[in-house]
Design a protein around this motif. Structure first.
Motif, mmCIF file in Angstrom:
data_model
loop_
_atom_site.group_PDB
_atom_site.id
_atom_site.type_symbol
_atom_site.label_atom_id
_atom_site.label_comp_id
_atom_site.label_asym_id
_atom_site.label_seq_id
_atom_site.Cartn_x
_atom_site.Cartn_y
_atom_site.Cartn_z
ATOM 1 N N SER A 127 66.270 7.997 27.989
ATOM 2 C CA SER A 127 65.282 8.223 28.016
ATOM 3 C C SER A 127 64.453 7.538 29.021
ATOM 4 O O SER A 127 65.185 6.736 29.680
ATOM 5 N N LEU A 128 63.920 8.401 30.160
ATOM 6 C CA LEU A 128 63.239 7.805 30.943
ATOM 7 C C LEU A 128 61.919 7.189 31.239
ATOM 8 O O LEU A 128 61.696 7.633 30.192
ATOM 9 N N SER A 129 60.963 6.034 31.883
ATOM 10 C CA SER A 129 59.951 6.202 31.647
ATOM 11 C C SER A 129 59.361 6.771 32.514
ATOM 12 O O SER A 129 57.970 7.240 31.916
ATOM 13 N N ASN A 130 60.344 7.328 33.317
ATOM 14 C CA ASN A 130 58.923 8.562 33.935
ATOM 15 C C ASN A 130 60.318 9.401 34.344
ATOM 16 O O ASN A 130 61.146 9.123 35.380
ATOM 17 N N ASP A 131 59.818 10.605 34.251
ATOM 18 C CA ASP A 131 60.784 12.029 34.841
ATOM 19 C C ASP A 131 60.651 12.162 36.222
ATOM 20 O O ASP A 131 61.276 13.503 36.637
ATOM 21 N N MET A 176 65.026 3.196 32.833
ATOM 22 C CA MET A 176 65.615 3.131 31.054
ATOM 23 C C MET A 176 65.359 3.132 30.182
ATOM 24 O O MET A 176 65.935 1.911 29.710
ATOM 25 N N PHE A 177 65.929 3.854 28.499
ATOM 26 C CA PHE A 177 65.964 2.919 27.842
ATOM 27 C C PHE A 177 66.927 4.157 26.938
ATOM 28 O O PHE A 177 66.481 5.313 26.763
ATOM 29 N N ARG A 192 68.940 -1.417 28.248
ATOM 30 C CA ARG A 192 67.250 -0.974 28.581
ATOM 31 C C ARG A 192 67.909 -1.253 29.947
ATOM 32 O O ARG A 192 68.490 -2.229 30.096
ATOM 33 N N ALA A 193 67.979 -0.552 30.917
ATOM 34 C CA ALA A 193 68.370 -0.246 32.486
ATOM 35 C C ALA A 193 66.847 -0.390 33.428
ATOM 36 O O ALA A 193 65.884 0.554 32.973
#
Lengths: 259, 307
Positions: free
Chosen positions: A29-33, A48-49, A181-182
Motif C-alpha cells: 500500500s502506498l502513502s500516496n498513489d 510504502m507499507f 515499511r519502505a
C-alpha cells in the motif's frame, strides 16, 4: 533445506499455483498513489507499507525474509558527456547516449542487495544500480555495458547527486516479521509521469513472491494549467506571455513616471 | 518562500528571484541595457536549465525594455528609422544564430561556443569601454572638452557607399555598418540569450557616432522587438518560456530599473561607461575562468530534447 527452498522459489516464479507448499503473497500500500506538484512543491517522501501473507495453514518462513523494492520513474533518453582539455580549454569531446533509461530509480532493501542473494540472481532480476539495465547507444547497437564502464558510473553518480538515483540498503524496515515499511524521497526536481514500484520477496536467497504497484506524479493547479498551455497552445501562450511583459513594462513606466 | 516553476520544473525561492530581478534591473536602468548577459548566467547558476533560462530571460528583457522605451519615447529620444534599419539585418542575424544553435546543440558543443562568445565579446567590449572612458576621464581632468563626438572626425566606416541620413540622430552614415551591427546583435542574441544592449550601445556610439541622446532609446526599441519576438518563437518551438519565472523577474526588474535610471542620471557619461566596461569585463573573465579551469566533474548529463 536450502535446495528445497530454491526449488520452491523457482516453482513460485513459474508454477506457483501448482506448488502451494511455499507460496507467500505480498500486499503493498502506498502513502500516496498520486503525487501532486502544486506551487508549493519542494519534494515529498514516498512511503510504502506492505505485508507478507503466508498461504492458509502455512507459517512464515523461519529464517526471515528479505525485500527489494525498485521504484522506477518514466523513461527518458539522456546523454552523458565527458570534457577533456583541448588547447587549454575544457571541451566536451566524448558522449554516450543512454536510451530510454529511468528518469528516477530507487533500489530499497532491508540490507544491501549483495547480501540478499547471489550475483547471478541479482543480475538476472536487475536488482541494484549496478545490475539495473541501462541501455546505451554504442554505434549502431543498443546495449548495456560492463558495470564499471566510466560513462555508466558517471551517469549513475550524476543522477544520484540530483537525488534521482539511489540505492539504500536500509530503507526497508520490518515492523513485525511480516509487516514492512519502505521509504524514499522524491526530490523537488522529480520528473512527472507514471512510476512503477516492484517489490520482490526473498527467503534464504531465493525469490518467493513479487508484486507491482504504480503511482503518478502530476502537476496540479496553476502549474498544470501553465505547463499544459505552454505545450498545447504554444503560440497563444507565447503571445500571452509577451503581452504580460508589455503590460508589466507599461505599468512600471506609468507608475514611476516623473514628467 | 518557495514556489514551484511549471516549465523549469523546479522550486525556487521567490525572494531570491525577485532580488535578482531588482539587482539586474537596477544595473539595466543605470546603463540603459537589458541585462540579459547578467540574468541568463545568474539563472543557470541557481539551477534553471540553460534552455529555459535563455527563453525566459527574453520575456524579462522585453518587459524592462518596453518600460524604458516608453520613457524615451515621451522624451522623443528614439530614432525609429535607425532602429528599423538595424532590425532588418538583425532578423537575418537571429535566423543564422538559431540555425547554428541547433547545429551546435546536436554535436554537444553549444556550451563551448557560448562560453567562447561570452569571453571574447565581453572582454573585448569591456576592455574597449574601459580604455575609451578612462581616456575621456583623463581629458576632463586636464580641463579639455570631451572628445566623444568630434565634428569631422570620420573613420573609414564613413567612407562606405549607400549613405543614409538619420534625422533624429543627426548622423549621415553608410547602411553597411548599420546592417553589420544589426546582424551581429541578432546573431549574438539568438546564440547567447542576450538582448545585446551592452554590445549595441557602445557599437552605436563608437562606430556610428550616434549621439548619447538617442542611443539608449533606439537600442531599447531594437531590444524590445527582438526579445518580444524571441519570447513568442521560444514558446512556439521549444515550449521553454516559464511565465511564472518571467513574471517574478519582470516585477523585480522594472522596479529596479527605475532606481537604476535615477542613479544613472546623476552620473557623468564617462564614469557610467567606465563602470559598465568594468562590469562587462568581469563577467567575461568569469566565463574565461570556467573554460580554463578544470571543471569539478568532467561528466555532465543532457536530456535529449532540450539543451
Amino acid at each position: 533445506m536450502r535446495l528445497a527452498r530454491r526449488l520452491c522459489g523457482v516453482a513460485a516464479i513459474f508454477l506457483f499455483f501448482l506448488h502451494p507448499a511455499c507460496a507467500e503473497r505480498l500486499v503493498l500500500s502506498l502513502s500516496n498513489d498520486r503525487v501532486q506538484i502544486a506551487s508549493n512543491f519542494v519534494g515529498e517522501n514516498l512511503v510504502m507499507f506492505g505485508a507478507i501473507e503466508p498461504d492458509a495453514g502455512k507459517d512464515l518462513h523461519q529464517g526471515g525474509y528479505d525485500l527489494v523494492v525498485t521504484v522506477t520513474g518514466p523513461r527518458e533518453t539522456m546523454r552523458t558527456r565527458r570534457k577533456q582539455r583541448v588547447l587549454g580549454i575544457w571541451v566536451n569531446v566524448d558522449s554516450r547516449e543512454f536510451v530510454r533509461v529511468p528518469s528516477y530509480l530507487a533500489v530499497l532493501s532491508n540490507r544491501p542487495v549483495r547480501q540478499i542473494t547471489d550475483a547471478g540472481t541479482l543480475r538476472r532480476l536487475q536488482l541494484g544500480l549496478d545490475n539495473f539495465l541501462l541501455t546505451q547507444r554504442i554505434g549502431p547497437d543498443i546495449a548495456d555495458t560492463v558495470r564499471d564502464d566510466p560513462f555508466r558510473t558517471a551517469f549513475i553518480r550524476l543522477q544520484s547527486q540530483h537525488g534521482l538515483y539511489r540505492e539504500a540498503g536500509d530503507a526497508v524496515k520490518f515492523l513485525t516479521p511480516a509487516v514492512f515499511r519502505a521509504e524514499t524521497p522524491l526530490p523537488a526536481n522529480v520528473p512527472t509521469g507514471v512510476f512503477t514500484i516492484n517489490v520482490k520477496l526473498f527467503a534464504a536467497g531465493v525469490m518467493a513472491a513479487e508484486t507491482n504497484a504504480a503511482l503518478e506524479v502530476i502537476k496540479t493547479g496553476v502549474e498544470q494549467y501553465v505547463a499544459e498551455a505552454a505545450v498545447a497552445h504554444g503560440l497563444i501562450y507565447g503571445m500571452a506571455t509577451m503581452f504580460l511583459a508589455l503590460l508589466t513594462g507599461w505599468i512600471a513606466s506609468v507608475v514611476f513616471r516623473r514628467d | 518562500m518557495q514556489i514551484y516553476l511549471p516549465i523549469a520544473d523546479m522550486p525556487v525561492n521567490v525572494f531570491l528571484i525577485l532580488g535578482m530581478g531588482l539587482a539586474v534591473g537596477f544595473i539595466s536602468g543605470m546603463f540603459g541595457i537589458g541585462g540579459g548577459f547578467l540574468m541568463t548566467p545568474l539563472l543557470i547558476f541557481v539551477g534553471v536549465s540553460p534552455a529555459v533560462a535563455v527563453a525566459t530571460v527574453s520575456t524579462h528583457i522585453a518587459a524592462s525594455s518596453f518600460s524604458g522605451a516608453l520613457n524615451y519615447w515621451r522624451r522623443r529620444a528614439i530614432d525609429v528609422a535607425l532602429a528599423l534599419m538595424l532590425l532588418s539585418a538583425g532578423i537575418i542575424g537571429t535566423a543564422t544564430g538559431v540555425w547554428l544553435f541547433t547545429e551546435l546543440r546536436a554535436v554537444d558543443q553549444l556550451d563551448l561556443v557560448i562560453g567562447i562568445l561570452y569571453v571574447s565579446l565581453l572582454s573585448a567590449v569591456g576592455l574597449f569601454m574601459i580604455y575609451e572612458s578612462l581616456k575621456a576621464e583623463l581629458r576632463t581632468r586636464k580641463g579639455l572638452p570631451s572628445l566623444l563626438r568630434r565634428p569631422g572626425s570620420h573613420s573609414w566606416l564613413h567612407g562606405l557607399p549607400l549613405k543614409l541620413r538619420f534625422k533624429r540622430s543627426k548622423i549621415y552614415v553608410s547602411a553597411i555598418p548599420v546592417w553589420g551591427i544589426g546582424f551581429i546583435i541578432g546573431f549574438a542574441g539568438a546564440i547567447m540569450g542576450i538582448g545585446g544592449g551592452f554590445l549595441l550601445v557602445p557599437m552605436l556610439i563608437y562606430f556610428l557616432r550616434v549621439p548619447t541622446g538617442t542611443v539608449i532609446g533606439t537600442s531599447m526599441v531594437l531590444t524590445l522587438i527582438t526579445m518580444a519576438s524571441a519570447t513568442v518563437m521560444h514558446a512556439v518551438t521549444n515550449h521553454l518560456v516559464d511565465a511564472i519565472l518571467a513574471l517574478i523577474l519582470m516585477v523585480g526588474g522594472v522596479i529596479g530599473a527605475q532606481f537604476g535610471a535615477r542613479t544613472g542620471q546623476r552620473m557623468r557619461g564617462e564614469r557610467l561607461r567606465l563602470l559598465l566596461g568594468i562590469l562587462v569585463f568581469l563577467v567575461g573573465l568569469r566565463f574565461a575562468f570556467e573554460l580554463v579551469v578544470q571543471p569539478e566533474d568532467l561528466y555532465s548529463i543532457r536530456h535529449v530534447g532540450d539543451m
